[in-house]
Write a protein that holds these residues in place. Sequence first.
Motif, PDB file in Angstrom:
ATOM      1  N   MET A   1      38.813  -9.614 -55.072  1.00  0.00           N
ATOM      2  CA  MET A   1      40.090  -9.260 -54.984  1.00  0.00           C
ATOM      3  C   MET A   1      40.897 -10.466 -54.809  1.00  0.00           C
ATOM      4  SD  MET A   1      42.070  -6.344 -55.147  1.00  0.00           S
ATOM      5  CE  MET A   1      41.101  -5.038 -54.744  1.00  0.00           C
ATOM      6  N   GLN A   2      42.137 -10.617 -55.793  1.00  0.00           N
ATOM      7  CA  GLN A   2      42.888 -11.695 -55.459  1.00  0.00           C
ATOM      8  C   GLN A   2      44.084 -11.404 -54.655  1.00  0.00           C
ATOM      9  OE1 GLN A   2      45.267 -12.846 -59.147  1.00  0.00           O
ATOM     10  NE2 GLN A   2      44.709 -15.045 -58.500  1.00  0.00           N
ATOM     11  N   PHE A   3      44.403 -12.314 -53.741  1.00  0.00           N
ATOM     12  CA  PHE A   3      45.460 -11.924 -52.769  1.00  0.00           C
ATOM     13  C   PHE A   3      46.540 -12.917 -52.993  1.00  0.00           C
ATOM     14  CE2 PHE A   3      41.906  -9.600 -51.083  1.00  0.00           C
ATOM     15  CZ  PHE A   3      42.556  -8.358 -50.544  1.00  0.00           C
ATOM     16  N   TYR A   4      47.516 -12.766 -52.104  1.00  0.00           N
ATOM     17  CA  TYR A   4      48.520 -13.918 -51.918  1.00  0.00           C
ATOM     18  C   TYR A   4      48.057 -15.401 -51.731  1.00  0.00           C
ATOM     19  CZ  TYR A   4      52.550 -16.418 -50.084  1.00  0.00           C
ATOM     20  OH  TYR A   4      53.248 -17.569 -49.875  1.00  0.00           O
ATOM     21  N   GLU A   5      47.021 -15.285 -50.847  1.00  0.00           N
ATOM     22  CA  GLU A   5      46.669 -16.754 -50.583  1.00  0.00           C
ATOM     23  C   GLU A   5      45.843 -17.238 -51.611  1.00  0.00           C
ATOM     24  OE1 GLU A   5      47.095 -13.933 -46.675  1.00  0.00           O
ATOM     25  OE2 GLU A   5      46.530 -13.827 -48.605  1.00  0.00           O
ATOM     26  N   ASP A   6      45.406 -16.679 -52.545  1.00  0.00           N
ATOM     27  CA  ASP A   6      44.784 -17.250 -53.639  1.00  0.00           C
ATOM     28  C   ASP A   6      45.608 -17.489 -54.708  1.00  0.00           C
ATOM     29  OD1 ASP A   6      42.272 -16.272 -52.216  1.00  0.00           O
ATOM     30  OD2 ASP A   6      42.739 -14.192 -53.087  1.00  0.00           O
ATOM     31  N   ASN A  74      41.321  -9.618 -63.396  1.00  0.00           N
ATOM     32  CA  ASN A  74      41.378 -10.276 -62.417  1.00  0.00           C
ATOM     33  C   ASN A  74      41.322  -9.785 -60.777  1.00  0.00           C
ATOM     34  OD1 ASN A  74      41.246 -12.867 -63.452  1.00  0.00           O
ATOM     35  ND2 ASN A  74      43.297 -12.329 -64.241  1.00  0.00           N
ATOM     36  N   LYS A  75      41.403  -8.305 -61.001  1.00  0.00           N
ATOM     37  CA  LYS A  75      41.454  -7.620 -59.415  1.00  0.00           C
ATOM     38  C   LYS A  75      42.560  -7.980 -58.603  1.00  0.00           C
ATOM     39  CE  LYS A  75      36.703  -6.058 -60.070  1.00  0.00           C
ATOM     40  NZ  LYS A  75      35.772  -6.664 -60.924  1.00  0.00           N
TER      41      LYS A  75
END
Length: 152
Positions: A1-6, A74-75
């Motif tokens: 999972m792609q988060f803000y930090e990524d 990209n989840k």
Amino acid sequence: MQFYEDIAVGHKQAFGHYEVTREEVIDFASRYDPQPFHLDDAAAAQTHFGRLSASGWHTCAMTMAMLVENLKANKQAGLGSPGVDQLRWKKPVYPGDTLRCESEVIEKRRSASRPEMGIFKSKLTVFNQDDEPVMEMVSNGLIRTRDPQGTD
């Protein structure tokens, strides 16, 4: 999972493939933008478009379809969008065109009032099969943070 930090400012991405059909152009225009140059060959031939063209709003809808497919692939932990800052239709989109997208993250920040989410701004360009830009927009995305207490 792609988060803000990524998400990294400057990150570029190419994605999407959308084949524009005559039937879809006419169907969309019939429902949402019934101007003659989106519906009738003879009327369109008398305009600067020269032939039947897709509504700009249809171009936005096709772009959204490509964006969502990319987000799913990209989840991304996306939470929607508070809006678009800029939108430009650069060239007409015609039946038979094939569209694709390129995006670049141009800024990001944590939400001051909602620490569980971040906001990022992207410049998106839509190209036709001849690599001509047909639409550009600057949009804002909301995305979950992995660590609500984190810092940038």
